[in-house]
Design a protein around this motif. Sequence first.
Motif, PDB file in Angstrom:
ATOM      1  N   LEU A 265      -7.169  -4.765   4.958  1.00 25.86           N
ATOM      2  CA  LEU A 265      -6.397  -5.306   3.833  1.00 25.86           C
ATOM      3  C   LEU A 265      -5.589  -4.210   3.150  1.00 25.86           C
ATOM      4  CD1 LEU A 265      -5.737  -7.679   1.929  1.00 25.86           C
ATOM      5  CD2 LEU A 265      -7.788  -7.069   0.617  1.00 25.86           C
ATOM      6  N   GLN A 266      -6.149  -3.023   3.054  1.00 27.22           N
ATOM      7  CA  GLN A 266      -5.416  -1.890   2.484  1.00 27.22           C
ATOM      8  C   GLN A 266      -4.184  -1.563   3.322  1.00 27.22           C
ATOM      9  OE1 GLN A 266      -8.820   0.832   2.488  1.00 27.22           O
ATOM     10  NE2 GLN A 266      -8.631   1.027   0.269  1.00 27.22           N
ATOM     11  N   LEU A 267      -4.341  -1.598   4.650  1.00 27.40           N
ATOM     12  CA  LEU A 267      -3.210  -1.314   5.534  1.00 27.40           C
ATOM     13  C   LEU A 267      -2.099  -2.342   5.351  1.00 27.40           C
ATOM     14  CD1 LEU A 267      -5.008  -0.361   8.895  1.00 27.40           C
ATOM     15  CD2 LEU A 267      -4.281   1.145   7.039  1.00 27.40           C
ATOM     16  N   VAL A 268      -2.469  -3.623   5.275  1.00 26.15           N
ATOM     17  CA  VAL A 268      -1.488  -4.688   5.103  1.00 26.15           C
ATOM     18  C   VAL A 268      -0.776  -4.532   3.759  1.00 26.15           C
ATOM     19  CG1 VAL A 268      -1.188  -7.181   4.811  1.00 26.15           C
ATOM     20  CG2 VAL A 268      -2.675  -6.306   6.619  1.00 26.15           C
ATOM     21  N   THR A 269      -1.524  -4.229   2.711  1.00 23.13           N
ATOM     22  CA  THR A 269      -0.933  -4.064   1.377  1.00 23.13           C
ATOM     23  C   THR A 269       0.049  -2.902   1.351  1.00 23.13           C
ATOM     24  OG1 THR A 269      -2.969  -4.922   0.378  1.00 23.13           O
ATOM     25  CG2 THR A 269      -1.464  -3.718  -1.063  1.00 23.13           C
ATOM     26  N   ALA A 270      -0.345  -1.781   1.935  1.00 25.54           N
ATOM     27  CA  ALA A 270       0.534  -0.615   1.969  1.00 25.54           C
ATOM     28  C   ALA A 270       1.796  -0.896   2.770  1.00 25.54           C
ATOM     29  CB  ALA A 270      -0.208   0.583   2.553  1.00 25.54           C
ATOM     30  N   SER A 271       1.660  -1.597   3.907  1.00 26.20           N
ATOM     31  CA  SER A 271       2.831  -1.940   4.720  1.00 26.20           C
ATOM     32  C   SER A 271       3.768  -2.875   3.965  1.00 26.20           C
ATOM     33  CB  SER A 271       2.373  -2.585   6.031  1.00 26.20           C
ATOM     34  OG  SER A 271       3.473  -2.976   6.814  1.00 26.20           O
ATOM     35  N   THR A 272       3.197  -3.838   3.231  1.00 28.77           N
ATOM     36  CA  THR A 272       4.001  -4.778   2.455  1.00 28.77           C
ATOM     37  C   THR A 272       4.793  -4.062   1.370  1.00 28.77           C
ATOM     38  OG1 THR A 272       2.362  -6.519   2.847  1.00 28.77           O
ATOM     39  CG2 THR A 272       3.912  -6.858   1.038  1.00 28.77           C
ATOM     40  N   LEU A 273       4.172  -3.063   0.744  1.00 27.96           N
ATOM     41  CA  LEU A 273       4.824  -2.327  -0.351  1.00 27.96           C
ATOM     42  C   LEU A 273       5.677  -1.172   0.152  1.00 27.96           C
ATOM     43  CD1 LEU A 273       1.829  -2.226  -2.863  1.00 27.96           C
ATOM     44  CD2 LEU A 273       3.786  -3.785  -2.874  1.00 27.96           C
ATOM     45  N   GLY A 274       5.675  -0.959   1.470  1.00 30.33           N
ATOM     46  CA  GLY A 274       6.486   0.119   2.035  1.00 30.33           C
ATOM     47  C   GLY A 274       5.918   1.499   1.788  1.00 30.33           C
ATOM     48  N   ILE A 275       4.609   1.601   1.619  1.00 33.44           N
ATOM     49  CA  ILE A 275       3.959   2.895   1.377  1.00 33.44           C
ATOM     50  C   ILE A 275       3.662   3.551   2.720  1.00 33.44           C
ATOM     51  CG2 ILE A 275       1.944   4.055   0.392  1.00 33.44           C
ATOM     52  CD1 ILE A 275       1.668   1.696  -1.533  1.00 33.44           C
ATOM     53  N   PRO A 276       4.209   4.742   2.971  1.00 35.32           N
ATOM     54  CA  PRO A 276       3.957   5.400   4.268  1.00 35.32           C
ATOM     55  C   PRO A 276       2.510   5.878   4.356  1.00 35.32           C
ATOM     56  CG  PRO A 276       5.158   6.872   2.804  1.00 35.32           C
ATOM     57  CD  PRO A 276       5.073   5.550   2.093  1.00 35.32           C
ATOM     58  N   MET A 277       1.936   5.775   5.542  1.00 34.22           N
ATOM     59  CA  MET A 277       0.551   6.207   5.761  1.00 34.22           C
ATOM     60  C   MET A 277       0.506   7.100   6.990  1.00 34.22           C
ATOM     61  SD  MET A 277      -1.589   2.698   5.048  1.00 34.22           S
ATOM     62  CE  MET A 277      -0.500   1.786   6.146  1.00 34.22           C
TER      63      MET A 277
END
Length: 612
Positions: A265-277
């Motif tokens: 869920l953290q990965l999906v949220t970060a991808s949705t917000l455009g946060i690079p990981m």
Amino acid sequence: GNHFPIGAMFLFIFILFIINPLLNLLSNINNKFDHAWVLNEVELVTIWCMMIVSISVPTVGLARWLYPILIGFRYFATPENDWQALFGHYFPEWLAPTDSYAIRYFYEQLPEGSPVPYWVWFKPISFWVGVIGGLGLLMITLSTIFRQQWIEHEKYSFPLAELPGELAKQQLVGSRSSQFLKQKMMWVSISIPVVIHTCNGINFYFPNFPAFPLKLNLNSYLNEKPWSVVRPMWLFLFPSVIGFTYLVRLDVSLSIWFFFLFYRLQLVTASTLGIPMEQSMGYVSKAYASHMEMGGYVVAVTYFLWTGRRYLFEILWSFFSRTRSDPNQPIAEPWVLPCLAIGVLLPSLLLYSAGASLLLSMGVIILMGIASIILTYIVVAGGVIHINSSFRAFDFYHTALGSSKISPNSLAVLSIPSAIFRTKRGLLMPHVSNAFKMATASNIKSQQLLTTMILSITLAVILTSFFFLKLVYQHEALNLQYWTFMTAPIVPFHWLETQFQTPTKTNWVDLSFVIAGAIGTGWLYWMRNQFVWWPFHPIGFIASPGEFALNNIWFSIFVGWVLKKILLGTGGLKSFQKAKPFFIGLVLGDCFIGGVWAIVGLVVGEGYTMLP
């Protein structure tokens, strides 16, 4: 490849149901044949413990990483990657083989009639056996320190020790047999994995034969953003994992699968917000998760030390007073601190002699000890058979200091133990802790059992060194498993090449995640201790939810948790105890049919695999 190896359990079943009854029959037919030949509980537990501590030595516990990595960087060095000029001179001649004959014919078939060059390997193997032996002593000592706390005070379930312990208690002398083996429900459940994997194994060799679907790959359904970031995502059913999960506390099993999904869920949220990981250092997990686990590891071990402080003070007092309070301790209390010091100093001094910084080497060894404690905790409390961490001990110092502040000698030398211990699937400490639990349950003298296990490991190292090298030189590494001989020896030196060419500085962002992980783990422990209703256990937070190990087994853990939840909710503890033989049977059935297919695979040359 995991902490409940089916090869060991298959042999254990063979001894229990074939060898022991045969010895019993002979003693009944021939009065001259002594009943003492029939293996008793103490001997069976000893046999099991000898197997589990040594079985990973020829594979992921030593040989799979050590030999290919020591020879790989020189074989794969080319003018293009310039490895020899970049860092080759930082490796002393006795650290890894330098003989061109030994290097070439490790990967290319040895000329017919030529001897295996064992002499070239003597110094490197002796050095690394010293390093690994020191780490082994550290893990055994840590198992001794936490033995009383985890077994007697915390009363962890030790699921992986329960089944062999129950089997070892079986009295097969004369006509007596335990009620455990008379459970009809257990024999029904044994048949389930046997039937399933018999059909699936036949299907492996003859694809037209019908099979039971046990795997669902969800990757094809997760092609679009933001859902694509959760790949790989699998649903696997492993009967043995379901069986072990049933023996684990509900809050522990709940937390393991919950935090696995929470990470996604953290990965999906970060991808949705455009946060690079960023990716972790050579692992599947993202870098932020790896660093949060680092902080979580330190806080969890601090919590263990605090809750066990009374016994730790007893050990300290025993060292100065030279007295013993527990005669059944595997290592006598006055010797615990010296063994702990040797376990840290021996590998550190050896790495220092090879050119690494002494202080940094000690820091790496201490963090490896901390990681061993947490991974053992995940096995003995969570019943997780397939474990791995998402970081190497050296990665913390690389993040905190940056490669620009670490000497080239230290970077080069410490990259090898980091690579050797990249995977934790054959880690010694969980096996030792399970063995100590079995010794306590069977009233076996722990010191004698420990001595036997050390002798078993020593013999395994000697035999492995001989037969592994013989196998590779005769069949050439280029024809053997690709990952072991082609990928594993290259990955750490590609990383090293990058560090020499583009040195890094302190990564403050990742360090902040270390602090965040420490705070998160501390908060979870506080919530668990303050509120009875709190459903989550910190173990799930630090169980590497982003790694392949948990990705393989999370769904089976979920299924085991659901079944136990339903049974406890409908019938309470009575239903739990009544259904227990059924779930133990799932493990037994998996191990039996797995051993059968392993033998078939040895005969025909290609094997059907059924566990992670």
